[in-house]
Design a protein around this motif. Structure first.
Motif, PDB file in Angstrom:
ATOM      1  N   GLY A  24      48.090  33.036  38.591  1.00  0.00           N
ATOM      2  CA  GLY A  24      47.492  32.352  39.727  1.00  0.00           C
ATOM      3  C   GLY A  24      46.134  32.868  40.159  1.00  0.00           C
ATOM      4  N   TYR A  25      45.355  33.415  39.239  1.00  0.00           N
ATOM      5  CA  TYR A  25      44.000  33.839  39.578  1.00  0.00           C
ATOM      6  C   TYR A  25      43.183  32.641  40.053  1.00  0.00           C
ATOM      7  CZ  TYR A  25      39.077  35.015  38.957  1.00  0.00           C
ATOM      8  OH  TYR A  25      37.731  35.189  39.169  1.00  0.00           O
ATOM      9  N   PRO A  26      42.399  32.802  41.106  1.00  0.00           N
ATOM     10  CA  PRO A  26      42.357  33.970  41.991  1.00  0.00           C
ATOM     11  C   PRO A  26      43.276  33.791  43.195  1.00  0.00           C
ATOM     12  CG  PRO A  26      40.502  32.541  42.454  1.00  0.00           C
ATOM     13  CD  PRO A  26      41.287  31.861  41.371  1.00  0.00           C
ATOM     14  N   ASP A  27      43.834  34.884  43.676  1.00  0.00           N
ATOM     15  CA  ASP A  27      44.673  34.808  44.866  1.00  0.00           C
ATOM     16  C   ASP A  27      44.069  35.590  46.033  1.00  0.00           C
ATOM     17  OD1 ASP A  27      45.091  37.414  44.119  1.00  0.00           O
ATOM     18  OD2 ASP A  27      47.227  37.186  43.692  1.00  0.00           O
ATOM     19  N   LYS A  28      42.780  35.921  45.897  1.00  0.00           N
ATOM     20  CA  LYS A  28      42.036  36.576  46.968  1.00  0.00           C
ATOM     21  C   LYS A  28      40.553  36.303  46.738  1.00  0.00           C
ATOM     22  CE  LYS A  28      41.874  41.016  44.513  1.00  0.00           C
ATOM     23  NZ  LYS A  28      42.217  42.460  44.582  1.00  0.00           N
ATOM     24  N   PRO A  29      39.683  36.587  47.710  1.00  0.00           N
ATOM     25  CA  PRO A  29      38.253  36.312  47.536  1.00  0.00           C
ATOM     26  C   PRO A  29      37.654  37.019  46.319  1.00  0.00           C
ATOM     27  CG  PRO A  29      38.745  36.713  49.832  1.00  0.00           C
ATOM     28  CD  PRO A  29      39.998  37.047  49.066  1.00  0.00           C
ATOM     29  N   VAL A  30      36.643  36.378  45.742  1.00  0.00           N
ATOM     30  CA  VAL A  30      35.936  36.897  44.571  1.00  0.00           C
ATOM     31  C   VAL A  30      34.542  37.344  44.993  1.00  0.00           C
ATOM     32  CG1 VAL A  30      34.983  36.314  42.299  1.00  0.00           C
ATOM     33  CG2 VAL A  30      37.207  35.390  43.006  1.00  0.00           C
ATOM     34  N   LYS A  31      34.154  38.539  44.571  1.00  0.00           N
ATOM     35  CA  LYS A  31      32.807  39.036  44.862  1.00  0.00           C
ATOM     36  C   LYS A  31      31.846  38.602  43.766  1.00  0.00           C
ATOM     37  CE  LYS A  31      31.603  43.383  44.135  1.00  0.00           C
ATOM     38  NZ  LYS A  31      31.452  44.850  44.278  1.00  0.00           N
ATOM     39  N   LEU A  32      30.665  38.142  44.173  1.00  0.00           N
ATOM     40  CA  LEU A  32      29.603  37.795  43.236  1.00  0.00           C
ATOM     41  C   LEU A  32      28.419  38.705  43.547  1.00  0.00           C
ATOM     42  CD1 LEU A  32      28.698  35.928  40.937  1.00  0.00           C
ATOM     43  CD2 LEU A  32      27.843  34.331  42.668  1.00  0.00           C
ATOM     44  N   VAL A 264      37.979  34.025  32.234  1.00  0.00           N
ATOM     45  CA  VAL A 264      36.685  33.499  31.802  1.00  0.00           C
ATOM     46  C   VAL A 264      36.707  31.975  31.809  1.00  0.00           C
ATOM     47  CG1 VAL A 264      35.065  33.318  29.872  1.00  0.00           C
ATOM     48  CG2 VAL A 264      36.105  35.522  30.424  1.00  0.00           C
ATOM     49  N   ASP A 265      37.747  31.418  31.240  1.00  0.00           N
ATOM     50  CA  ASP A 265      37.845  29.956  31.155  1.00  0.00           C
ATOM     51  C   ASP A 265      37.897  29.319  32.542  1.00  0.00           C
ATOM     52  OD1 ASP A 265      37.860  30.169  28.413  1.00  0.00           O
ATOM     53  OD2 ASP A 265      40.035  29.896  28.195  1.00  0.00           O
ATOM     54  N   LYS A 266      38.624  29.950  33.468  1.00  0.00           N
ATOM     55  CA  LYS A 266      38.757  29.370  34.797  1.00  0.00           C
ATOM     56  C   LYS A 266      37.444  29.434  35.567  1.00  0.00           C
ATOM     57  CE  LYS A 266      42.086  28.853  38.474  1.00  0.00           C
ATOM     58  NZ  LYS A 266      43.451  29.189  38.945  1.00  0.00           N
ATOM     59  N   VAL A 267      36.747  30.574  35.482  1.00  0.00           N
ATOM     60  CA  VAL A 267      35.456  30.699  36.169  1.00  0.00           C
ATOM     61  C   VAL A 267      34.433  29.760  35.540  1.00  0.00           C
ATOM     62  CG1 VAL A 267      33.556  32.260  36.752  1.00  0.00           C
ATOM     63  CG2 VAL A 267      35.916  33.075  36.891  1.00  0.00           C
ATOM     64  N   HIS A 268      34.453  29.693  34.208  1.00  0.00           N
ATOM     65  CA  HIS A 268      33.510  28.804  33.515  1.00  0.00           C
ATOM     66  C   HIS A 268      33.735  27.353  33.920  1.00  0.00           C
ATOM     67  CE1 HIS A 268      31.970  26.328  30.156  1.00  0.00           C
ATOM     68  NE2 HIS A 268      31.000  27.231  30.126  1.00  0.00           N
TER      69      HIS A 268
END
Length: 322
Positions: A24-32, A264-268
């Protein structure tokens, strides 16, 4: 005899071996991570993409700035991060090619220590001068520099930045002598150039363009594949006989090495969806950039190729980080 495990027990065992990111990524905020100060092109692109990227990922994407050392400090933080997808960064020509090419002390290998995900935008670069500079076009500009060797200085986002190496490449080819003044990002460099404390800047177009439109900076020459609609009277480096300087910057998303393929696939996929949004495309194009949206494999090859180009520039010119 020992009892055979039940189907339920086997299912629990298999579930325990599935990486957390696959559940279930992501399950919290992502830092950029932006490896430069606020106000520069890297920061602009990151903030344009962060909201739609978070929307498609289903979690907030929080932009954080960590500048210094030509982008190496922020880039190194991304390279050292846990490869779980919650600490991503903006990879630029400066951080993945130019800076590592000139500085052997950069604490990461640009070809091995990142997981390239997507190149979002290609950006022209520009030499622009303060209105007090005694020239308004390229012919006058180079004449002034050759008549006054060492008199003028140029600002960049930092030692090892794309502006630094492109300007040094330009100087060598054009026979000009100008002093480099490095800053902790395009924002501070632009502020001092607009204030007249530095005569000129070699910068990415998106961050410089607002000042050019306000006539607080005068554009002289651009690194772009063709003349730009926003600057129709400004020649490209190729037009002035300096085609090797005519290289554009890139702004992509990278993670630390070992980032799982499903992450990678999900972010892409989320980034691609974001870049397909007409409003997002327009905001990127309004900065003077071109939307790209390539594959992880293509971005990996691009990073390697740009590093090789700038390593050759550094070796040929004998440039050092100090």
């Amino acid at each position: 005899m020992p009892k055979k495990p039940t189907l339920f027990a086997l299912a629990c065992l298999l579930a325990a071996t599935v990486p957390a990111h696959a559940q279930g990524y992501p399950d919290k905020p992502v830092k950029l991570q932006v490896p430069f100060a606020p106000g520069g092109t890297t920061d602009i692109i990151a903030r344009v993409i962060s909201e739609p990227l978070g929307r498609h990922l289903g979690q907030s994407v929080i932009v954080e700035n960590k500048s210094g050392a030509g982008g190496a400090i922020g880039a190194a933080e991304t390279a050292r991060a846990t490869p779980d997808g919650y600490a991503l960064g903006i990879g630029t020509v400066s951080t993945t090619a130019a800076n590592p090419a000139i500085n052997p002390r950069v604490p990461y290998n640009p070809k091995a220590d990142f997981t390239p995900i997507i190149n979002m935008a290609a950006t022209p670069n520009v030499i622009a001068v303060h209105p007090s500079f005694p020239a308004r076009d390229y012919k006058g500009f180079i004449e002034v520099l050759k008549k006054n060797p060492g008199k003028y200085a140029y600002a960049t986002a930092g030692t090892g930045s794309i502006g630094h190496l492109q300007m040094e490449l330009y100087k060598g080819m054009a026979g000009a002598s100008v002093t480099h003044i490095p800053y902790r990002g395009s924002g501070p460099a632009l502020n001092d150039t607009v204030a007249g404390q530095v005569a000129m800047i070699f910068d990415n177009l998106p961050s410089a363009l607002p000042f050019i439109k306000d006539r607080r900076l005068i554009p002289i020459v651009v690194a772009a594949s063709e003349r730009l609609k926003d600057l129709p009277d400004v020649p490209t480096f190729k037009e002035v006989g300096l085609a090797p300087v005519n290289r554009m910057a890139y702004y992509g998303i990278v993670g630390p090495k070992g980032l799982p393929k499903d992450v990678v696939d999900k972010v892409h996929a989320a980034a691609r969806k974001s870049l397909e949004d007409p409003a997002v495309r327009r905001r990127i194009q309004d900065t003077g950039s071109f939307v790209v949206g390539n594959t992880p494999q293509e971005f990996t090859q691009q990073i390697a190729a740009e590093f090789d180009v700038y390593k050759k520039v550094v070796d040929t010119a004998g440039l050092t980080p100090d």
